[in-house]
Design a protein around this motif. Sequence first.
Motif, PDB file in Angstrom:
ATOM      1  N   HIS A 105       0.877  -1.173   0.000  1.00 12.09           N
ATOM      2  CA  HIS A 105       0.000   0.000   0.000  1.00 12.09           C
ATOM      3  C   HIS A 105       0.915   1.224   0.000  1.00 12.09           C
ATOM      4  O   HIS A 105       1.835   1.311   0.820  1.00 12.09           O
ATOM      5  N   ALA A 106       0.673   2.144  -0.897  1.00 11.88           N
ATOM      6  CA  ALA A 106       1.533   3.339  -1.009  1.00 11.88           C
ATOM      7  C   ALA A 106       0.659   4.581  -1.003  1.00 11.88           C
ATOM      8  O   ALA A 106      -0.226   4.733  -1.859  1.00 11.88           O
ATOM      9  N   GLN A 139      -8.294   9.160   7.292  1.00  9.42           N
ATOM     10  CA  GLN A 139      -8.075   7.826   7.841  1.00  9.42           C
ATOM     11  C   GLN A 139      -7.529   6.860   6.794  1.00  9.42           C
ATOM     12  O   GLN A 139      -8.077   6.717   5.706  1.00  9.42           O
ATOM     13  N   LEU A 140      -6.444   6.175   7.159  1.00 11.87           N
ATOM     14  CA  LEU A 140      -5.879   5.146   6.285  1.00 11.87           C
ATOM     15  C   LEU A 140      -6.853   3.995   6.058  1.00 11.87           C
ATOM     16  O   LEU A 140      -6.846   3.352   5.000  1.00 11.87           O
ATOM     17  N   THR A 141      -7.707   3.734   7.048  1.00 12.26           N
ATOM     18  CA  THR A 141      -8.635   2.607   6.950  1.00 12.26           C
ATOM     19  C   THR A 141      -9.695   2.795   5.869  1.00 12.26           C
ATOM     20  O   THR A 141     -10.446   1.865   5.572  1.00 12.26           O
ATOM     21  N   GLU A 142      -9.759   3.977   5.267  1.00 15.20           N
ATOM     22  CA  GLU A 142     -10.666   4.175   4.141  1.00 15.20           C
ATOM     23  C   GLU A 142     -10.115   3.546   2.865  1.00 15.20           C
ATOM     24  O   GLU A 142     -10.840   3.396   1.884  1.00 15.20           O
ATOM     25  N   ASN A 143      -8.813   3.198   2.886  1.00 16.16           N
ATOM     26  CA  ASN A 143      -8.183   2.651   1.686  1.00 16.16           C
ATOM     27  C   ASN A 143      -7.519   1.299   1.916  1.00 16.16           C
ATOM     28  O   ASN A 143      -7.021   0.691   0.964  1.00 16.16           O
ATOM     29  N   MET A 144      -7.491   0.828   3.160  1.00 16.74           N
ATOM     30  CA  MET A 144      -6.919  -0.486   3.463  1.00 16.74           C
ATOM     31  C   MET A 144      -7.560  -1.016   4.740  1.00 16.74           C
ATOM     32  O   MET A 144      -8.154  -0.263   5.516  1.00 16.74           O
ATOM     33  N   GLU A 145      -7.444  -2.318   4.939  1.00 12.28           N
ATOM     34  CA  GLU A 145      -8.099  -2.953   6.077  1.00 12.28           C
ATOM     35  C   GLU A 145      -7.396  -2.597   7.392  1.00 12.28           C
ATOM     36  O   GLU A 145      -6.165  -2.473   7.433  1.00 12.28           O
ATOM     37  N   VAL A 173      -1.335   5.361  11.727  1.00 16.25           N
ATOM     38  CA  VAL A 173      -0.495   4.213  11.358  1.00 16.25           C
ATOM     39  C   VAL A 173      -0.817   3.008  12.228  1.00 16.25           C
ATOM     40  O   VAL A 173      -0.924   1.866  11.750  1.00 16.25           O
ATOM     41  N   ARG A 174      -1.003   3.261  13.492  1.00 18.26           N
ATOM     42  CA  ARG A 174      -1.298   2.171  14.437  1.00 18.26           C
ATOM     43  C   ARG A 174      -2.587   1.438  14.057  1.00 18.26           C
ATOM     44  O   ARG A 174      -2.696   0.214  14.241  1.00 18.26           O
ATOM     45  N   SER A 175      -3.543   2.170  13.501  1.00 18.68           N
ATOM     46  CA  SER A 175      -4.843   1.561  13.187  1.00 18.68           C
ATOM     47  C   SER A 175      -4.760   0.512  12.081  1.00 18.68           C
ATOM     48  O   SER A 175      -5.632  -0.360  11.985  1.00 18.68           O
ATOM     49  N   VAL A 176      -3.702   0.579  11.236  1.00 23.71           N
ATOM     50  CA  VAL A 176      -3.607  -0.391  10.133  1.00 23.71           C
ATOM     51  C   VAL A 176      -2.462  -1.379  10.327  1.00 23.71           C
ATOM     52  O   VAL A 176      -2.263  -2.272   9.498  1.00 23.71           O
TER      53      VAL A 176
END
Length: 559
Positions: A105-106, A139-145, A173-176
């Motif tokens: 993921h980038a 939020q990163l979680t919108e684009n990865m699990e 970062v911690r969330s993913v």
Amino acid sequence: MSFTGSAPEQQQPATARISSSSAGSGRLVTPFWKEKYERDARRYWDIFYKRHEDKFFKDRHYLDKEWGKYFEGGDGEKKVVLEVGCGAGNTIYPLLSTYPDIFVHACDFSPRAVDLVKKHKDFKPDQINAFVCDISSEQLTENMEPSSADIVTMIFMLSAVAPDKMPMVLENVRSVLKHGGRVLFRDYAFGDLAQERLMSKGQQISENFYVRGDGTRAYYFSNEYLVDLFSKCGFTLEEICVHNKQVENRSLELVMNRNWVQATFTLNSASSQGPNGQHDLLVCEGEEDKLASDTSTKKSSSEEIDLSEDFCNMFGTSHSLNEVQIIGIKAKGHDFKIKMLRKEYQHTCKSTGLMLWESAQFMCSLLAENPYIVAGKRVLELGCGSAGICSMVAASFTQFVVATDGDEESLDLLRQNISSNLEPNSLSRIKIRKLFWGNKDDTQAVRELSGNGAGFDCIIGTDVTYNPDAIHPLFVTARELISDRANKDSTPALILCYIQRRVDEDSILSNATSQGFRLVDKWINGLHESNGIISSWFSGNDVCSAFRNAVLSVLYFEL
């Protein structure tokens, strides 16, 4: 406008000379600019990638050497990697070439950077998920699990984030990141030469946080700050190492000390604290590696150094005059077509003289409405930059005008603007000269143009008071060049028009007084004496209303 203070410093072999106290005691940028750099951070990086594309940073092949054991499989599952601040892909593509079984993921908050990743010849949608994300607010979680990444790489990325937003980045970062997953970190370290340079230029935003000439920002980490930051967000330090490298640029005869910090953090793993509750830090300081930074010398991978910043970006970049646009400037009786640096390149430019500032436009309008200010006089403009609109208006009414600046690139564009806008009669009354404030040879050469070295009757400067270091040489130079011969009709005057930035009025006035100048009149943010010299310039015209959104000031000095 482009200013010039003292003579250029002689470059010496550089060492880290920053103390922890001095790193926070430099001149700070104003709250206005601090907020602007934060608000426009994405735009500055987008401009950066528009200009440099994928040619600025070297591919980071050292990741295999430094952290290869973390990317290797062995459990039968693909490693999932998140590269935060992926830029043009200088980290992910070297990784994929070495570990073709990983999934990456980038993300980057520059849309242009993400486009560069997707346009790379090795881009494969089934192997790379590239997306735009400002991880300080999105939020990163919108684009990865959630909890899906084994490894997060943060390579010269966190330094670009305002310190108060760094905890939000790490929480994101911690969330993913999986439990037991690792963050691989490399970034600028406290005491790096670039930090010293930025401090000396007055480009400090807050403690250890600076803005470069292109509007992008950089934080310089100490071990203690970095470990504390990650610890408070639930990460445990595994190892940390501070690298000191001496980089030699042979062509410029420079030796530069570059520092960076490299660390590995784990999420919710066993603590690696020492017996006294302190983290065991692996600190690799004092290395005597000397790297050649010469384009003619091919370096081996073991000699590679990557600080996400090349020599030109550290000390200021140059620009092609092909990167200009033409804008129209109208003043009473004048219609100029001015070439200037395109807006998207202005924050990547060391010279401020390639831009057109509101103060120059304001003063241009005042001169056009009140030609008697300069009529029949010997006029000098200080720091006129590349536009020269005040000098061009003055050329219609003066004996002659000398337009000066200290920047050669600005003078080149100034010559083009003047030759393309003035009729032969006015063109014959204007001269263009280089004037580096405080340089005796430049000053003497310009004074000789005043006619038997008599000095100038009127000196004009627009937006030449924004740098604290330039104020003293500005007034020293003006005093050397102004005429001390008053007549019955007028007294020689120095007129400064500016928007207040990092220099306050008291500093300007104290430097003026020290050189024998007396403030006769002032017009500050629209407030002035009802019967003053400057107030008379606004009688019967609407110059003020045309610039009502600008916070402008005018100071009128005599000897």
